[in-house]
Design an enzyme around this catalytic site. Structure first.
Site, mmCIF file in Angstrom:
data_model
loop_
_atom_site.group_PDB
_atom_site.id
_atom_site.type_symbol
_atom_site.label_atom_id
_atom_site.label_comp_id
_atom_site.label_asym_id
_atom_site.label_seq_id
_atom_site.Cartn_x
_atom_site.Cartn_y
_atom_site.Cartn_z
ATOM 1 N N GLY A 238 0.836 -1.189 0.000
ATOM 2 C CA GLY A 238 0.000 0.000 0.000
ATOM 3 C C GLY A 238 0.874 1.244 0.000
ATOM 4 O O GLY A 238 2.086 1.168 0.257
ATOM 5 N N GLN B 49 2.779 10.110 1.808
ATOM 6 C CA GLN B 49 4.093 9.452 1.905
ATOM 7 C C GLN B 49 5.016 9.864 0.758
ATOM 8 O O GLN B 49 6.228 9.676 0.846
ATOM 9 C CB GLN B 49 3.942 7.916 1.918
ATOM 10 C CG GLN B 49 3.243 7.403 3.168
ATOM 11 C CD GLN B 49 3.101 5.900 3.158
ATOM 12 O OE1 GLN B 49 2.191 5.362 2.551
ATOM 13 N NE2 GLN B 49 4.012 5.206 3.812
ATOM 14 N N CYS C 9 5.525 -0.088 7.739
ATOM 15 C CA CYS C 9 5.199 1.157 7.034
ATOM 16 C C CYS C 9 6.428 1.568 6.230
ATOM 17 O O CYS C 9 7.542 1.557 6.758
ATOM 18 C CB CYS C 9 4.825 2.248 8.044
ATOM 19 S SG CYS C 9 4.374 3.817 7.270
ATOM 20 N N LEU C 10 6.195 1.932 4.971
ATOM 21 C CA LEU C 10 7.332 2.317 4.125
ATOM 22 C C LEU C 10 7.955 3.633 4.604
ATOM 23 O O LEU C 10 9.099 3.924 4.259
ATOM 24 C CB LEU C 10 6.881 2.423 2.664
ATOM 25 C CG LEU C 10 6.404 1.102 2.046
ATOM 26 C CD1 LEU C 10 5.827 1.324 0.646
ATOM 27 C CD2 LEU C 10 7.535 0.072 2.001
ATOM 28 N N HIS D 91 -4.889 1.200 7.376
ATOM 29 C CA HIS D 91 -3.557 1.809 7.571
ATOM 30 C C HIS D 91 -3.380 2.992 6.601
ATOM 31 O O HIS D 91 -2.894 4.057 6.989
ATOM 32 C CB HIS D 91 -2.503 0.719 7.329
ATOM 33 C CG HIS D 91 -1.078 1.146 7.364
ATOM 34 N ND1 HIS D 91 -0.182 0.691 8.308
ATOM 35 C CD2 HIS D 91 -0.350 1.975 6.561
ATOM 36 C CE1 HIS D 91 1.007 1.226 8.085
ATOM 37 N NE2 HIS D 91 0.937 2.006 7.015
ATOM 38 N N GLU D 92 -3.815 2.795 5.341
ATOM 39 C CA GLU D 92 -3.617 3.855 4.337
ATOM 40 C C GLU D 92 -4.546 5.047 4.603
ATOM 41 O O GLU D 92 -4.135 6.202 4.451
ATOM 42 C CB GLU D 92 -3.833 3.308 2.916
ATOM 43 C CG GLU D 92 -2.926 2.151 2.521
ATOM 44 C CD GLU D 92 -1.451 2.406 2.765
ATOM 45 O OE1 GLU D 92 -1.032 3.573 2.757
ATOM 46 O OE2 GLU D 92 -0.708 1.436 2.995
ATOM 47 N N HIS E 221 -3.150 7.248 7.131
ATOM 48 C CA HIS E 221 -2.131 8.181 6.612
ATOM 49 C C HIS E 221 -2.782 9.487 6.145
ATOM 50 O O HIS E 221 -2.215 10.570 6.321
ATOM 51 C CB HIS E 221 -1.398 7.567 5.412
ATOM 52 C CG HIS E 221 -0.206 6.725 5.761
ATOM 53 N ND1 HIS E 221 0.897 7.231 6.421
ATOM 54 C CD2 HIS E 221 0.087 5.429 5.505
ATOM 55 C CE1 HIS E 221 1.804 6.261 6.560
ATOM 56 N NE2 HIS E 221 1.340 5.159 6.028
HETATM 57 O O1 K1U Z 1 1.536 2.463 3.917
HETATM 58 C C1 K1U Z 1 2.615 1.930 3.894
HETATM 59 O O2 K1U Z 1 3.560 2.414 4.484
HETATM 60 C C2 K1U Z 1 2.798 0.622 3.149
HETATM 61 C C3 K1U Z 1 2.742 -0.576 4.079
HETATM 62 C C4 K1U Z 1 1.315 -1.067 4.124
HETATM 63 C C5 K1U Z 1 0.954 -2.023 5.221
HETATM 64 C C6 K1U Z 1 1.733 -3.096 5.576
HETATM 65 C C7 K1U Z 1 1.343 -3.967 6.585
HETATM 66 C C8 K1U Z 1 0.156 -3.759 7.213
HETATM 67 C C9 K1U Z 1 -0.624 -2.680 6.878
HETATM 68 C C10 K1U Z 1 -0.239 -1.823 5.863
HETATM 69 C C11 K1U Z 1 3.679 -1.642 3.499
HETATM 70 O O3 K1U Z 1 3.485 -2.089 2.413
HETATM 71 S S1 K1U Z 1 5.006 -2.160 4.473
HETATM 72 C C12 K1U Z 1 5.780 -3.429 3.486
HETATM 73 C C13 K1U Z 1 5.037 -4.717 3.447
HETATM 74 O O4 K1U Z 1 4.107 -4.924 4.211
HETATM 75 C C14 K1U Z 1 5.406 -5.756 2.464
HETATM 76 C C15 K1U Z 1 6.497 -5.628 1.669
HETATM 77 C C16 K1U Z 1 6.815 -6.622 0.751
HETATM 78 C C17 K1U Z 1 6.039 -7.742 0.632
HETATM 79 C C18 K1U Z 1 4.948 -7.880 1.453
HETATM 80 C C19 K1U Z 1 4.608 -6.893 2.349
HETATM 81 ZN ZN ZN Z 2 2.362 3.375 6.207
#
Ligand code: K1U
Ligand code: ZN
Length: 170
Positions: free
Chosen positions: A45, A50, A92-93, A134-135, A138
């Site tokens: 996401g 972001q 979270c990225l 989560h998004e 944000h």
């Molecule tokens: O919003 C963001 O920062 C993105 C975030 C979204 C998220 C992850 C986990 C739970 C709720 C929301 C991410 O994508 S973090 C990276 C991640 O989860 C992932 C990366 C590579 C493969 C699978 C998952």
């Molecule tokens: Zn996030």
């Protein structure tokens, strides 16, 4: 175009984002760039703040195996939440390499505007439900660490300040 992802703490990640008045080529470009940035990261996401744009736009794709299912949601709103909760270890990225369990409604009904200007509605469950909440958080200036206790939150924030100092020096 891949856009740089802001790292916490950053005032742009704490802002209440503005609703999008109409779907324009600029919004379509933003959503396309956000999907490219999300897949490149990689993530499941991404929300517009972001990448430094304080508008109510999110993208997601929670399919881990098989055909991708990219989604772009403009002005998303949760219109119903289940009483059942589910716990997921979120990341979270904007807070790289930090994970914590967050409890949220297990299912949500969301209404949004598609990139074609049509209103859409869907019930999300499982990882999709966690991700869409989560998004949307944000867009309201809220990060998953805001669900944690103050000590844990402060510890993660300090790690991110250090990471940003190191990245600035490199
Ligand atoms: O919003 C963001 O920062 C993105 C975030 C979204 C998220 C992850 C986990 C739970 C709720 C929301 C991410 O994508 S973090 C990276 C991640 O989860 C992932 C990366 C590579 C493969 C699978 C998952
Ligand atoms: Zn996030």
């Amino acid at each position: 175009m891949i856009r740089p992802i802001l790292i916490h703490p950053d005032p742009r990640l704490k802002k209440l984002c503005d609703p999008v008045a109409e779907i324009t080529p600029e919004i379509q470009r933003l959503a396309a760039d956000m999907l490219e940035t999300m897949y490149d990261a990689p993530g499941i996401g991404l929300a517009a703040p972001q990448v430094g744009v304080t508008k109510r736009v999110i993208v997601m794709d929670c399919i881990k195996e098989g055909d991708p299912e990219p989604m772009a949601l403009v002005n998303p709103e949760v219109i119903w939440s289940s009483e059942d909760l589910s716990t997921y270890e979120e990341g979270c990225l904007s807070i790289p390499d930090q994970y914590a369990e967050v409890k949220r409604p297990a299912e949500v009904q969301v209404r949004w505007l598609g990139l074609d200007g049509q209103v859409q509605e869907r019930q999300f469950a499982g990882l999709w439900a966690t991700c869409v909440q989560h998004e949307i958080d944000h867009l309201d200036g809220k990060l998953f660490i805001d669900y944690l206790g103050p000590l844990k939150r402060q510890m993660i924030t300090r790690k991110m300040e250090k990471l940003k100092r190191e990245r600035a020096r490199a």
